[in-house]
Design an enzyme around this catalytic site. Structure first.
Site, PDB file in Angstrom:
ATOM      1  N   ASP A   1      -6.052   0.231  -5.727  1.00 40.85           N
ATOM      2  CA  ASP A   1      -4.647   0.175  -5.354  1.00 40.85           C
ATOM      3  C   ASP A   1      -3.845   0.675  -6.551  1.00 40.85           C
ATOM      4  O   ASP A   1      -4.042   0.213  -7.679  1.00 40.85           O
ATOM      5  CB  ASP A   1      -4.297  -1.283  -5.026  1.00 40.85           C
ATOM      6  CG  ASP A   1      -2.911  -1.418  -4.441  1.00 40.85           C
ATOM      7  OD1 ASP A   1      -2.794  -1.707  -3.251  1.00 40.85           O
ATOM      8  OD2 ASP A   1      -1.938  -1.225  -5.203  1.00 40.85           O
TER       9      ASP A   1
ATOM     10  N   ASN B   1       8.341   4.575  -6.677  1.00 41.26           N
ATOM     11  CA  ASN B   1       9.232   4.982  -5.589  1.00 41.26           C
ATOM     12  C   ASN B   1      10.689   4.716  -5.937  1.00 41.26           C
ATOM     13  O   ASN B   1      11.554   5.563  -5.731  1.00 41.26           O
ATOM     14  CB  ASN B   1       8.871   4.225  -4.304  1.00 41.26           C
ATOM     15  CG  ASN B   1       7.730   4.902  -3.561  1.00 41.26           C
ATOM     16  OD1 ASN B   1       7.616   6.127  -3.559  1.00 41.26           O
ATOM     17  ND2 ASN B   1       6.868   4.098  -2.951  1.00 41.26           N
TER      18      ASN B   1
ATOM     19  N   GLU C   1      -0.756   2.718  -0.532  1.00 37.47           N
ATOM     20  CA  GLU C   1      -1.273   3.187  -1.822  1.00 37.47           C
ATOM     21  C   GLU C   1      -2.664   2.644  -2.093  1.00 37.47           C
ATOM     22  O   GLU C   1      -3.096   2.550  -3.222  1.00 37.47           O
ATOM     23  CB  GLU C   1      -0.288   2.818  -2.945  1.00 37.47           C
ATOM     24  CG  GLU C   1      -0.174   1.327  -3.267  1.00 37.47           C
ATOM     25  CD  GLU C   1       0.828   0.567  -2.403  1.00 37.47           C
ATOM     26  OE1 GLU C   1       1.056   0.971  -1.242  1.00 37.47           O
ATOM     27  OE2 GLU C   1       1.369  -0.440  -2.889  1.00 37.47           O
TER      28      GLU C   1
END
Lengths: 255, 227
Positions: free
Chosen positions: B76, B84, B119
């Site tokens: 991950d 973001n 992700e």
């Protein structure tokens, strides 16, 4: 006296090769049979079988055939005496060295079926710590570790005990010291291993006995006969009869 | 039939402008494109969820038959939300593509790198035991940490957390349980500060690590003659 009691299954294993495991297994089986027990020898060295070589048997069917083509396991047993059977393995079949899980579970039920006709099933494993060795050791009631006083054998036995106790939850190990110069040397070898196992693995190793290095044994192996039959009075044979007595005590403990 | 056509580079009757052969070729290309669409994650170029579940099922069955372990790495991307928020979603996507590129470069040809979702990534390692799978995860972790990516003109160092496990075929296990089991180690890696590889340390057997120095010394110490 046919009993319905579960048989005692024993695995005879060593970590290192060349400590006389197979010879010990076969002679021990004879000693037990001599005392009236029904005994089965299972050649657990599935890749490089040699129980049959040691006994000079001509093998028609092996464990491999039982697993592959569903041959009747009981018909694959060769009887040396009315109360002493051998289930041979096949030599040089590489895929049997690494038993897949599917083969393992089938082998397990086959061995359970055959063993139920005997009082004792002695399984002679391959050397090393390969998957099939670990499997046989996890399958049986009692683990007998054979070692010689040689340091390499000591280390390998310890490594095997460590793996079996840590990864396979085995806790009861019985030690046989083979090829010893004297009972004292055998006992000393046991004590060394016992101390280290206690300290690092918190295990109590059991002492089963010492088999002295005996000329009659070497001669017997080369001549493909059993020293316990040809030289029952030799030191090695006497040691094996003693071992057989202690193994009978294991049976009483189990049942 | 498929193989037969694959072998033929031109029309069997040697017609240079054979319309049938052109159509077959067009269909074959279309078929390949559609197959890719059903198997590949378009953003990262890695395999998609559907392919992951199908292959893992197959590899676990192979393990049950052959006894050869199947390794699984779950990873991950660390602080994805922050990427973001700071650089915008486009940069977030670029970060995921960057991982896809590195995974692709650092894994063996038979390993299957898949995007699990968001992700999160999963790598299937056929015929791989736990210690090797751990090494592979460590290799991915190291490669990502040491190859910064340019996002919005700035070099950003990405890291990921990893959970590793291996299936040995000893008990019946579903694909979902195997993934969940591995995810547990990924969560542990996150909890222990991210950018690390976690696994079941009890499963690393003696056969792999041998005896400790202390044990060796103890085995031989008592055997030396006393002075």
């Amino acid at each position: 006296m046919p009993t319905k009691k579960a048989p005692v299954t024993l695995c005879i294993t060593s970590g290192k090769g060349g400590v006389g495991k197979t010879s010990l297994t076969v002679n021990l089986a004879f000693a037990l049979a001599e005392k009236g027990a029904r005994v089965l020898i299972v050649d657990g060295d599935l890749g490089l079988a040699n129980v049959d070589v040691l006994l000079g048997l001509s093998v028609k069917r092996t464990i491999r055939d039982v697993l592959d083509s569903g041959a009747d396991p009981l018909e694959s047993v060769i009887y040396l005496e009315p109360n002493l059977g051998v289930l041979p393995a096949s030599s040089g079949v590489p895929e049997m060295v690494t038993l897949g899980p599917e083969d393992q579970s089938r082998l397990g039920s086959v061995l359970t079926t055959i063993s139920s006709h005997f009082d004792y099933a002695l399984m002679d494993t391959a050397a090393g710590i390969g998957p099939s060795v670990l499997w046989f050791n996890s399958f049986v009631n009692h683990n007998i570790i054979v070692l010689s006083p040689d340091p390499a054998s000591l280390t390998d036995s310890y490594a095997l005990i460590k793996i079996l106790s840590r990864d396979h939850n085995r806790k009861n190990f019985h030690l046989v010291i083979n090829l010893a110069n004297s009972d004292g040397e055998g006992l000393q070898t046991y004590e060394t291993l016992e101390k280290v196992a206690k300290k690092f693995l918190n295990l109590d190793l059991q002492y089963l006995g010492t088999v002295p290095d005996d000329k009659s044994v070497h001669k017997a192996v080369r001549g493909r006969y059993l020293f316990i039959q040809k030289a029952p009075q030799s030191k090695a044979s006497q040691a094996l009869f003693d071992l057989a007595d202690r193994i009978k005590m294991l049976k009483e403990m189990t049942s | 039939m498929d193989q037969l056509l694959d072998l033929q580079e031109k029309c069997p009757s040697n017609n240079q402008e054979c319309p049938v052969f052109d159509e077959v070729r067009r269909l074959r290309e279309e078929c390949k494109r559609l197959q890719e669409l059903t198997q590949v994650d378009t953003l990262t170029g890695l395999f998609n969820f559907r392919y992951l579940m199908m292959s893992l099922e197959g590899e676990m069955e192979r393990t049950r038959r052959t006894g050869l372990s199947t390794g699984l790495i779950m990873s991950d991307l660390d602080h994805f939300k922050r990427i973001n928020d700071t650089h915008g979603h486009e940069c977030g996507n670029e970060a995921l593509q960057w991982i896809g590129k590195i995974w692709h470069e650092k894994l063996r040809r038979i390993d299957m790198a898949c995007r699990y979702g968001g992700e999160e990534f999963i790598v299937i390692l056929p015929g791989t035991r736990l210690p090797q799978a751990i090494r592979a995860a460590e290799r991915l972790r190291f490669a990502l940490e040491n190859s910064p990516v340019k996002l919005n003109g700035k070099l950003v160092r990405l890291t990921a957390s990893f959970g590793v496990d291996a299936y040995r075929g000893r008990k019946k296990l579903t694909v979902e349980t195997f993934i969940k089991q591995t995810d547990h180690f990924l969560l542990e890696a996150k909890a222990r500060g991210r950018n690390r590889v976690c696994y079941d340390e009890n499963k690393i057997t003696v056969a792999m690590e041998g005896l400790t120095l202390d044990e060796r010394e103890a085995l031989f110490a008592t055997r030396r003659p006393e002075r």
